[in-house]
Design an enzyme around this catalytic site. Structure first.
Site, PDB file in Angstrom:
ATOM      1  N   TRP A 357      99.235  26.747  60.673  1.00  0.00           N
ATOM      2  CA  TRP A 357      99.638  25.341  60.499  1.00  0.00           C
ATOM      3  C   TRP A 357      98.616  24.580  59.667  1.00  0.00           C
ATOM      4  O   TRP A 357      98.892  23.508  59.157  1.00  0.00           O
ATOM      5  CB  TRP A 357      99.836  24.672  61.876  1.00  0.00           C
ATOM      6  CG  TRP A 357      98.545  24.387  62.627  1.00  0.00           C
ATOM      7  CD1 TRP A 357      97.594  25.297  62.985  1.00  0.00           C
ATOM      8  CD2 TRP A 357      98.072  23.108  63.080  1.00  0.00           C
ATOM      9  NE1 TRP A 357      96.568  24.675  63.655  1.00  0.00           N
ATOM     10  CE2 TRP A 357      96.825  23.329  63.734  1.00  0.00           C
ATOM     11  CE3 TRP A 357      98.566  21.817  63.016  1.00  0.00           C
ATOM     12  CZ2 TRP A 357      96.078  22.299  64.302  1.00  0.00           C
ATOM     13  CZ3 TRP A 357      97.816  20.786  63.593  1.00  0.00           C
ATOM     14  CH2 TRP A 357      96.590  21.035  64.223  1.00  0.00           C
ATOM     15  N   ASP A 358      97.436  25.174  59.506  1.00  0.00           N
ATOM     16  CA  ASP A 358      96.377  24.560  58.704  1.00  0.00           C
ATOM     17  C   ASP A 358      96.904  24.132  57.333  1.00  0.00           C
ATOM     18  O   ASP A 358      96.521  23.088  56.796  1.00  0.00           O
ATOM     19  CB  ASP A 358      95.240  25.571  58.446  1.00  0.00           C
ATOM     20  CG  ASP A 358      94.686  26.217  59.698  1.00  0.00           C
ATOM     21  OD1 ASP A 358      95.417  26.294  60.694  1.00  0.00           O
ATOM     22  OD2 ASP A 358      93.534  26.674  59.657  1.00  0.00           O
ATOM     23  N   GLU A 488      92.816  24.485  71.816  1.00  0.00           N
ATOM     24  CA  GLU A 488      93.082  25.806  72.407  1.00  0.00           C
ATOM     25  C   GLU A 488      92.209  26.081  73.626  1.00  0.00           C
ATOM     26  O   GLU A 488      92.272  27.171  74.195  1.00  0.00           O
ATOM     27  CB  GLU A 488      92.892  26.894  71.346  1.00  0.00           C
ATOM     28  CG  GLU A 488      93.945  26.819  70.257  1.00  0.00           C
ATOM     29  CD  GLU A 488      93.723  27.819  69.133  1.00  0.00           C
ATOM     30  OE1 GLU A 488      92.576  28.298  68.978  1.00  0.00           O
ATOM     31  OE2 GLU A 488      94.681  28.107  68.398  1.00  0.00           O
ATOM     32  N   LYS A 601      88.393  21.499  72.067  1.00  0.00           N
ATOM     33  CA  LYS A 601      87.961  22.270  70.901  1.00  0.00           C
ATOM     34  C   LYS A 601      88.105  21.457  69.613  1.00  0.00           C
ATOM     35  O   LYS A 601      87.265  21.505  68.726  1.00  0.00           O
ATOM     36  CB  LYS A 601      88.809  23.536  70.819  1.00  0.00           C
ATOM     37  CG  LYS A 601      88.456  24.478  69.693  1.00  0.00           C
ATOM     38  CD  LYS A 601      89.382  25.690  69.706  1.00  0.00           C
ATOM     39  CE  LYS A 601      89.021  26.682  68.619  1.00  0.00           C
ATOM     40  NZ  LYS A 601      90.044  27.714  68.447  1.00  0.00           N
ATOM     41  N   GLN A 602      89.212  20.745  69.503  1.00  0.00           N
ATOM     42  CA  GLN A 602      89.494  20.038  68.240  1.00  0.00           C
ATOM     43  C   GLN A 602      90.469  18.910  68.527  1.00  0.00           C
ATOM     44  O   GLN A 602      91.046  18.844  69.609  1.00  0.00           O
ATOM     45  CB  GLN A 602      90.109  21.009  67.233  1.00  0.00           C
ATOM     46  CG  GLN A 602      91.490  21.512  67.621  1.00  0.00           C
ATOM     47  CD  GLN A 602      91.852  22.794  66.896  1.00  0.00           C
ATOM     48  OE1 GLN A 602      91.535  23.886  67.383  1.00  0.00           O
ATOM     49  NE2 GLN A 602      92.515  22.697  65.764  1.00  0.00           N
TER      50      GLN A 602
END
Ligand code: BGC
Length: 774
Positions: A357-358, A488, A601-602
């Protein structure tokens, strides 16, 4: 974090040889040209720690999946970005001793990646065990102009001896992937031969039957003059070489020119592949190294003229943004809709595929603003071409009636990921693919894309969401269970706010898209509805019901969206209170401990706020940012850039600058201790976004370009260039003013600091700088 790369505006420089850093440097100093690429491995033999990597775009291997416990729905294979024939090999034997930096004494060593020339230069002096001291300088590049070719100039100068040097210039197809699941080699030999002055090797991948034909030509010069020596041809399984033995004298330079080509059956007919390789090799040999290098420099000059970001007053920041842009260009050039942007590009094996998806969430905006429109369109068409496979993928998991679930990672449209919590649950990727269609149309104004390709993809995605939710009697709402959000570090959670938000947005946008196509192209709409067997009344009514009755977790007291239902049940600790020795968590903590912790994580909620910023007032954005950022460890490369953009919007320029450095120098300074696996290519587009959308405040609203440029304290000025609807605009920001220049024939009305201004064709505009948030 490491700090050994020297600051320089146009070059990446390593001085001194530290074998412990070698794999990191092999990643950082990687070369590529969109068709092929390689890690910065040494030409000569090296028996120390190394990750060998030569890659050819589009060539992959479906390695048999390896999992602890098989679960229905897992894909059969995990695609591998393939280590292909090593074409750089030049083994050197000096008076019977092998030159190997692992075994001799390294007196001096440097590596330079020159981003203006697109070259990698290595210089070193060594003392061999036999006492011979020699200097070596090697320059190599992957040609942007002849993009199936590379060239090396390898010069040896004896310091204290006369004698004999044996040279073996090779093509080695006997390579393996370090991440091979069953320690299997993926290539078989088709042919190996010498033809005239060329050595040729054609290899085939097992299972996928890709062919790659490689060819080399090697010439030796002394004192600048070509030696009239014919190479001795040598071969063994999967290997061909050209051998020379030359007499050398103290202080006399011997230069090896090596030209190499790698052609793949993706671009040439197999029956013609070897001949085509010979033809390309002849072309580059006829040009010669210097001419190839001249053309290489010119091609890079054009790239920089079109897309440089110039930062004054901060060399570390300047070097970093150029490094990111340089590596993006080395990875993807955008002419071929079969290719995509792998998270590691041509710099490593990890991640086993080319597309996450990046691409849609992070890379597309970079290409929209800096490349011809066709490049972004190709990125979207890649997914259009995979729609059938996405429908099959969803069917395997029990979805029906044309619901599409795009893979978490793929090369040819098939799912390659095989961890249930990601493959089955990290489904927000579908949302990013729909959002990219919206983003493309928002940026280009080209609504016709919907009728041509976009709507079919949107319908497939919307159907998936409509089947993935369920009605909760208890909540009297639709809920989405068993989810992994972008963070994640939590799996199998219920009602991940981001996923639920993007899912309902997809439904709304698909309904809107149907209306838009109906207005513009009623006939085509009918064809699409027929093709997709769309039941307008039934499906849209259901979607609308979901839109009005979807459940989103929120906490009223804190005034924030909740990452998922149970997020506040977790022990709430802040990252600042984590001992340094515990970081990065993914290397120091058990997975169980990570999952139960509140550490993120993000960007997750903040990813949604980033995408749908216009839906939220500034205080809502601030509350969510203030809550989530202090709990975020940024252990995904994709994290700091989104935070940089939001921090800049909130006027926190110091934090925005910190995040900018973290995203832009992520690999140069090895922030996450994983650069040795390869570079984080996709997040490099995020770095560009953190300058242009972060500090530059670029947004597209109501068909108009908006800017709100602010200047970080450490910078004297910065400048970037963007294309928008046929206009090409350079924006320069310093303490006093914001200067805009239109480098096109197209006048553009744009909004700066909240007011409309018209920038005439080839016109300029200057405004006073402002420091307020937007
Ligand atoms: C991130 C994902 C990303 C993938 C590839 C993971 O570490 O969590 O969001 O898609 O890397 O870059």
């Amino acid at each position: 974090m490491k700090n050994y790369i020297k600051y320089n505006e146009w070059q990446i420089i390593e001085e001194g040889f530290d074998p412990h850093l070698n794999k990191i440097s092999e990643s950082i100093f990687s070369l590529g040209n969109g068709r092929m690429g390689q890690r910065a491995n040494f030409e000569e033999q090296y028996t120390g720690e190394t990750l060998q990597g030569n890659y050819v775009a589009g060539v992959y291997y479906p390695d048999k999946t390896r999992v602890g416990w098989w679960k229905n729905g897992y894909p059969e294979y995990f695609a591998k970005v393939l280590n292909a024939t090593n074409w750089i090999g030049i083994n050197i034997v000096v008076n019977d001793e092998v030159l190997d930096l692992n075994t001799c004494k390294v007196l001096d060593f440097s590596r330079v990646l020159d981003m203006q020339l697109g070259t990698l230069t290595r210089r070193f002096s060594v003392e061999l065990k036999n006492g011979n001291v020699l200097d070596v300088e090697t320059i190599r590049f992957c040609s942007l102009v002849d993009d199936e070719a590379g060239a090396i100039k390898y010069t040896i100068t004896p310091h204290n001896f006369d004698g004999k040097i044996s040279i073996e210039s090779s093509l080695d197809g006997d390579v393996k992937n370090q991440d091979s699941n069953y320690d299997e080699k993926f290539w078989t030999e088709i042919s190996a031969k010498q033809q005239d002055d060329f050595a040729l090797l054609t290899m085939e991948t097992k299972k996928t039957a890709f062919w790659v034909s490689s060819g080399i030509y090697t010439a030796i010069h002394q004192d600048g003059i070509a030696l009239n020596v014919k190479p001795k041809f040598s071969t063994k399984e999967k290997y061909v070489a050209q051998q020379f033995t030359v007499d050398v004298k103290k202080d006399q330079a011997t230069t090896i020119y090596k030209y190499a080509v790698n052609l793949s059956s993706e671009n040439h007919d197999k029956t013609e592949l070897e001949n085509a390789a010979v033809e390309v090799l002849k072309t580059v040999v006829a040009k010669g190294f210097d001419q190839m290098l001249k053309e290489q420099a010119a091609a890079w000059t054009t790239k920089w003229q079109n897309g440089d970001v110039i930062i004054e007053g901060d060399v570390a920041a300047q070097q970093a943004i150029r490094f990111n842009i340089f590596q993006l260009h080395q990875t993807y050039t955008g002419e071929d809709a079969r290719l995509n942007i792998g998270p590691k590009g041509f710099t490593g094996e990890k991640y086993g595929g080319s597309t996450y998806w990046d691409t849609e969430a992070y890379c597309l905006p970079f290409y929209l603003a800096t490349a011809p429109q066709q490049v972004s369109e190709n990125l979207l068409i890649y997914r259009y071409n995979h729609l059938e496979k996405a429908i099959e993928n969803a069917e395997k998991l029990g979805f029906k009636d044309g619901a599409a679930l795009y893979p978490m990672v793929t090369i040819n449209g098939e799912e390659c990921h095989n961890e249930w919590e990601i493959t089955f649950e990290e489904i927000h990727r579908n949302g990013a693919i729909a959002f990219a269609i919206f983003n493309y149309i928002r940026y280009t104004g080209e609504q016709k894309y919907l009728a041509e390709y976009g709507l079919e993809v949107l319908i497939g995605i919307a159907r998936f969401w409509a089947q993935r939710i369920n009605w909760s009697i208890e909540k009297e709402k639709y809920v989405m269970l068993g989810i992994t959000g972008p963070n994640e570090y939590e799996n199998n959670v219920n009602n991940n706010w981001y996923t639920s938000t993007i899912a309902t947005w997809c439904l709304k946008y698909t309904i809107e898209a149907i209306d838009l196509v109906k207005a513009d192209n009623p006939q085509e709409l009918n064809q699409i509805l027929a093709k997709t067997k769309f039941d307008t009344v039934k499906e849209i009514t259901h979607w609308q019901d979901i839109i009005t009755k979807m459940f989103y977790p929120e906490d009223e007291k804190l005034g924030i969206f909740l990452q998922q239902d149970g997020y506040l049940d977790k022990e709430q600790v802040l990252v600042k209170d984590l001992p340094a020795v515990d970081r990065p968590l993914n290397q120091k903590w058990s997975w169980d401990r990570i999952l139960r912790s509140c550490f993120i994580k993000q960007a997750d909620v903040l990813q949604g706020i980033y995408f749908f910023e216009e839906d939220y007032d500034i205080e809502t954005i601030r509350r969510n940012y203030d809550f989530y950022e202090p709990r975020t460890v940024h252990e995904s490369s994709l994290s700091p850039c989104v935070h940089a953009i939001i921090a800049a919007k909130l006027g926190d320029l110091d934090r925005a600058y910190e995040f900018y450095l973290r995203t832009s120098r992520l690999d140069l300074d090895d922030y996450n201790n994983d650069t040795e696996d390869g570079l984080h290519i996709t997040s490099m587009a995020g770095t560009w976004l953190s300058v242009v959308e972060g500090f530059g405040g670029m947004r597209i609203k109501n068909n108009q370009l908006h800017l709100h440029p602010v200047l970080p304290k450490k910078w004297k000025s910065y400048a970037f260039k963007i294309g928008f609807r046929q206009a090409i605009i350079t924006v320069k920001v310093d303490e006093q003013k914001v200067s805009l220049k239109n480098e096109s024939e197209k006048a553009l009305t744009l909004n700066i600091f909240g007011e409309d201004h018209t920038l005439q064709a080839n016109g300029v505009l200057e405004l006073n700088s402002q420091i307020i948030a937007h």
